[in-house]
Design a protein around this motif. Structure first.
Motif: not given
Ligand code: TYM
Length: 331
Positions: A9, A18-19, A128, A135, A146-147, A149-150, A184, A186, A196
């Motif tokens: 995003q 973290g990203n 969302y 997508d 992805v990390g 959180d996804q 995965a 941080i 983070m």
């Protein structure tokens, strides 16, 4: 070649550490072996209120950062979500096979809606994860890096793909999450038990890739640790030190066990100084490259236009099949 797809995003003026460590560093390497599609979900960004001028600027900065990190538009497809209308169109169809209760169980929605407050929580924020499923499913990727959180959003995506395939006809590839080990998640430098995050972390806990390097170095030196002296990886007892070890290990490509040996008998100050140096070494050339890409907006927009055109070829095909299968007339 198998396909990978992922998105990030444009909600801040800089990606954070973290990203990069949880996702973007893998995006770059995956280009070698996969047909890679990477995009900037600006439509996800507006699920919380955004200033239009800032959003446009951040979308371009996001693209510039991806290029600077090594996403190669000659090998990968780099595009902006809103320039590919099929994302919005498939979202509607998928919304109609998503249970209300199912969507209500998404923990990120619950967290974010609490943060926004009832009056500012939008239907867009609720939808969302369905947009995210669209997508992904439009491009039939095998892997979605992805990390952590996804993870739940990917689980929903898999369920929707399977549901559509059974209810209508096999149309979608059921994608595998690609959640890396080690980086995965941080953690916030000031609260090393929380991830983070650009929205949740305090400024001192968040390392932005494009921040002034002296500021980032200071944040590292002020990172919360513990009252022991030993530098050892132990997430339970030493979350702050463990987070610093993970970061240093990833930035210097040195295994954590090697670092533990190197720092035997040395103090936390040494470790922090080395993390700060590694960060400066990484961020300094990156910032220069981002500035170069930002200096030629015409070229940047042209790269994104080419990416959107390529993406539309794939997305348009999938959407036409979907429309046909749900019983819409041909257009
Ligand atoms: P976003 O923009 O919040 O984050 C981009 C990527 O960074 C990862 N990440 C982290 N990894 C490790 N540690 C952290 N502290 C950390 N914080 C963020 C995220 O897991 C993500 O991989 N919904 C997505 C964007 C999206 C998307 C998609 C992704 C929209 N459509 C389709 C994949 C496929 C998001 O908000 O990521």
């Amino acid at each position: 070649k198998q396909r990978v797809l992922s998105g990030i995003q444009p909600t801040s003026a800089s990606f954070h550490l973290g990203n990069y460590l949880g996702a973007l560093q893998y995006w770059v390497t995956l280009q070698d072996d996969y047909d890679a599609l990477y995009f900037i979900p600006d439509m996800h960004a507006i699920t919380v209120s955004q200033d239009p001028k800032e959003l446009r600027k951040r979308t371009r900065i996001a693209a510039a950062q991806l290029l600077a990190l090594g996403i190669d538009p000659a090998r990968s497809t780099l595009f902006v979500q809103s320039q590919v209308p099929e994302h919005a169109e498939l979202t509607w169809v998928l919304s109609c096979i998503t249970g209300f209760g199912e969507a209500s169980r998404m923990t990120q929605f619950k967290d974010k809606s609490v943060k926004q407050g009832a009056d500012n929580t939008t239907v867009g924020l609720f939808t969302y994860p369905v947009l995210m499923a669209a997508d992904i499913l439009l491009y039939r990727p095998h892997q979605v890096p992805v990390g952590e959180d996804q993870r739940q959003h990917l689980e929903l995506t898999r369920n929707l793909a399977q549901r559509f395939n059974t209810r209508f006809k096999k149309t979608f590839v059921v994608p595998e999450p690609h959640i890396v080990k080690g980086t995965a998640k941080i953690y916030d430098l000031q609260d090393p038990t929380a991830k983070m995050s650009k929205s949740a972390s305090s400024d001192a806990g968040l390392i932005n890739l494009l921040d002034d390097t002296a500021v980032s170095a200071k944040k590292v030196r002020s990172a919360v640790t513990d009252t022991e002296r030993e530098i050892r990886y132990d997430v339970e007892k030493k979350p702050g030190i463990s987070n610093l070890l993970v970061i240093l290990s990833a930035l210097t490509e040195t295994p954590i066990v090697t670092l533990e040996k190197d720092y035997a008998g040395r103090g936390y100050g040494d470790l922090k100084a080395d993390v700060a140096d590694a960060l400066i070494g990484f961020a300094t050339p990156l910032r220069a490259k981002v500035e170069e890409y930002m200096a030629d907006q015409g070229e940047l927009d042209r790269i994104l236009a080419i990416g959107a055109e390529r993406a539309r070829e794939i997305a348009g095909n999938t959407l036409a099949q979907v429309y046909d299968r749900v019983g819409f007339l041909a257009r």
